[in-house]
Design an enzyme around this catalytic site. Structure first.
Site, PDB file in Angstrom:
ATOM      1  N   CYS A   5     -25.829  40.990  54.049  1.00 47.92           N
ATOM      2  CA  CYS A   5     -25.913  39.901  53.075  1.00 47.92           C
ATOM      3  C   CYS A   5     -25.217  40.368  51.807  1.00 47.92           C
ATOM      4  O   CYS A   5     -25.167  41.571  51.520  1.00 47.92           O
ATOM      5  CB  CYS A   5     -27.384  39.594  52.782  1.00 47.92           C
ATOM      6  SG  CYS A   5     -27.600  38.181  51.685  1.00 47.92           S
TER       7      CYS A   5
ATOM      8  N   TYR B 278     -32.659  33.895  45.578  1.00 44.91           N
ATOM      9  CA  TYR B 278     -33.339  33.021  46.547  1.00 44.91           C
ATOM     10  C   TYR B 278     -34.845  32.937  46.296  1.00 44.91           C
ATOM     11  O   TYR B 278     -35.494  31.985  46.735  1.00 44.91           O
ATOM     12  CB  TYR B 278     -33.083  33.499  47.981  1.00 44.91           C
ATOM     13  CG  TYR B 278     -31.705  33.149  48.473  1.00 44.91           C
ATOM     14  CD1 TYR B 278     -31.438  31.910  49.062  1.00 44.91           C
ATOM     15  CD2 TYR B 278     -30.649  34.042  48.326  1.00 44.91           C
ATOM     16  CE1 TYR B 278     -30.170  31.584  49.508  1.00 44.91           C
ATOM     17  CE2 TYR B 278     -29.371  33.721  48.764  1.00 44.91           C
ATOM     18  CZ  TYR B 278     -29.133  32.489  49.349  1.00 44.91           C
ATOM     19  OH  TYR B 278     -27.869  32.166  49.775  1.00 44.91           O
TER      20      TYR B 278
ATOM     21  N   HIS C 296     -32.586  37.310  52.364  1.00 41.51           N
ATOM     22  CA  HIS C 296     -32.846  36.233  51.396  1.00 41.51           C
ATOM     23  C   HIS C 296     -34.272  36.269  50.855  1.00 41.51           C
ATOM     24  O   HIS C 296     -34.762  35.304  50.281  1.00 41.51           O
ATOM     25  CB  HIS C 296     -32.493  34.847  51.965  1.00 41.51           C
ATOM     26  CG  HIS C 296     -31.017  34.673  52.145  1.00 41.51           C
ATOM     27  ND1 HIS C 296     -30.456  33.645  52.852  1.00 41.51           N
ATOM     28  CD2 HIS C 296     -29.981  35.429  51.707  1.00 41.51           C
ATOM     29  CE1 HIS C 296     -29.131  33.771  52.840  1.00 41.51           C
ATOM     30  NE2 HIS C 296     -28.830  34.859  52.154  1.00 41.51           N
TER      31      HIS C 296
ATOM     32  N   ARG D 201     -24.321  21.673  58.305  1.00 41.12           N
ATOM     33  CA  ARG D 201     -24.957  22.204  57.090  1.00 41.12           C
ATOM     34  C   ARG D 201     -25.453  21.057  56.202  1.00 41.12           C
ATOM     35  O   ARG D 201     -26.557  21.123  55.649  1.00 41.12           O
ATOM     36  CB  ARG D 201     -23.962  23.070  56.310  1.00 41.12           C
ATOM     37  CG  ARG D 201     -24.523  23.475  54.956  1.00 41.12           C
ATOM     38  CD  ARG D 201     -23.589  24.345  54.148  1.00 41.12           C
ATOM     39  NE  ARG D 201     -24.198  24.677  52.867  1.00 41.12           N
ATOM     40  CZ  ARG D 201     -23.762  25.629  52.057  1.00 41.12           C
ATOM     41  NH1 ARG D 201     -22.721  26.357  52.388  1.00 41.12           N
ATOM     42  NH2 ARG D 201     -24.358  25.861  50.906  1.00 41.12           N
TER      43      ARG D 201
END
Length: 438
Positions: free
Chosen positions: A172, A255, A202, A97
């Site tokens: 999500c 987002y 997102h 990540r």
């Protein structure tokens, strides 16, 4: 599935999020009857798996241990006869990540875990692994639902829907957080809020917002203007510009700031990076180390408060609510990632979208919204095309598709930058990208 005691398998059982899933299952023990819960991980995750399982058993003991909690490093053993498989793994761990966040920033692009080039890199590593998991599901528990919240959730869900026969539902925590924000603003419980969700993971909008049956979209947008409280832990909390939200006419999610406020978000990100400040992945590594220190405490038998700092708050609430609704054929409305099937008329039927669905015993049935206004549709079509190329690249090791995906992504400035980022991603993730022959 009604009245049946179910077997749930959590792939990535050693995750720091698992205690939240345990809490959710224990809270719903009267409505959701478990035969057994299996926590599965890979050998590298054994220590974390053992720590999490011990905490999970202490949490369950407070309720008289209503279901056995088993652990294994052998996925096939766990999957045999499962009813639900929950997927929450991270290929390459937090170190991967951190690379996803830093590689794009070298070239002046947004470095974030699930959107832009960072999300692209994560998808390349994740899709082959989840397709392998699906082969096992097809063999050992073909009727099971795969509930996926492994990020980037929408792309991963679409890859499974396109390339396997597994019944997958993506999830999500963004939609639940949006509902919670509206509920707080209007002083009502979340159950009285209804948001007409449209978009993809997102990149989901609330096309209309209702509170107790009344359309309050405009009022909600007025309250969102200048607000910083509707945010995620992993996204800088810049205020929403009034001219943006009012002209958009639909409710954005945090987002969206990467797309609509690209200059501000990028400038802050690069400034922090140049000053040697930690990336979000590095911060999470620290939070995670502290969490596991707490999880080790033999007296701890609740989910610690610090878990809310991890940024995935309410994931498990969403997951357990979904499992409960499928099990009990509740036909309630939840926002999930599923095949479009005509819900959004402007997109192909076989792409995965994130929309409001009725959750039935045979899975989600998307609610039709019809046509989308151009200010939503343009960005959505662009990102869906990026996702299609990303899946092609991940499944076939197709470099042309990979380069085109990055070039097309709104958070990557040019072909030159896309090419450099791609070379670095392929080189630095080589151990996790066998599909790209070096």
């Amino acid at each position: 599935m009604h009245d049946k005691r179910v077997k749930i398998v959590v792939v990535g059982g050693g995750s720091s999020y698992t205690p939240e899933i345990i809490e959710g299952l224990l809270n719903r023990r009267d409505r959701l009857s478990l035969r057994e819960l299996w926590l599965v991980d890979i050998p590298a995750g054994k220590e974390k798996l053992d720590i999490v399982a011990a905490l999970a058993r202490r949490m369950a003991a407070k309720f008289g241990s209503p279901f056995p909690i088993r652990t294994t490093l052998d996925r096939a053993e766990a999957l045999q006869g499962a009813d639900f498989v929950l997927s929450q793994f991270r290929v390459g761990g937090l170190d991967a990540r951190i690379r996803d966040e830093t590689i794009p920033m070298r070239y002046g692009a947004i470095g974030q875990e699930t959107v832009g080039a960072g999300g692209f890199a994560k998808a390349l590593r994740t899709i082959p692994v989840i397709l392998e998991l699906c082969r096992d599901i097809e063999r050992l528990c073909a009727d099971a639902f795969l509930v996926n919240f492994t990020n980037p959730a929408g792309v991963v869900t679409e890859a499974v829907a396109r390339h396997t026969n597994v019944k997958i539902v993506g999830l999500c925590n963004n939609p639940i957080n949006m509902e919670n924000w509206v509920a707080q603003q209007f002083g009502v419980p979340r159950s009285r809020v209804c948001i007409e969700f449209v978009g993809c993971n997102h990149l989901v909008w609330g096309k209309r917002v209702f509170v107790q049956g009344k359309d309050v979209t405009r009022d909600a947008l007025e309250r969102l203007a200048g607000d910083t409280t509707m945010n995620m832990k992993n996204i800088p909390d810049h205020a929403w510009p009034r001219e943006l939200v009012m002209s958009l006419g639909s409710f954005p999610n945090p987002y969206h700031k990467y797309y609509y406020m690209h200059d501000v978000m990028l400038a802050e990100m690069l400034e922090k990076h140049r000053a040697g400040k930690p990336t979000r992945g590095e911060e999470v590594k620290k939070v995670e180390a502290e969490l596991f220190q707490k999880y080790r405490d033999p007296n701890l038998d609740v989910k610690p408060e610090e878990l809310s700092l991890r940024g995935g708050a309410l994931y498990s609430e969403a997951a357990v609510q979904l499992v409960d609704s499928i099990c009990n054929d509740r036909k309630d409305v939840q926002c999930v990632d599923t095949l479009n099937r005509g819900a959004l008329l402007d997109l192909p039927e076989d792409v995965v979208v994130e929309v409001s669905c009725a959750i039935t015993g045979h899975g989600p049935v998307p609610l039709t919204v019809g046509r989308l206004p151009p200010q939503i549709l343009g960005l959505l079509q662009l990102v869906k095309s990026f996702e299609a190329l990303t899946i092609r690249a991940a499944v076939h090791g197709d470099r042309d598709a990979a380069l085109q995906a990055l070039t097309m992504n709104p958070l990557v400035p040019s072909i030159g930058v896309a090419d450099k980022i791609l070379q670095d991603i392929l080189r630095e993730n080589a151990a996790y990208l066998p599909q790209f022959k070096q």
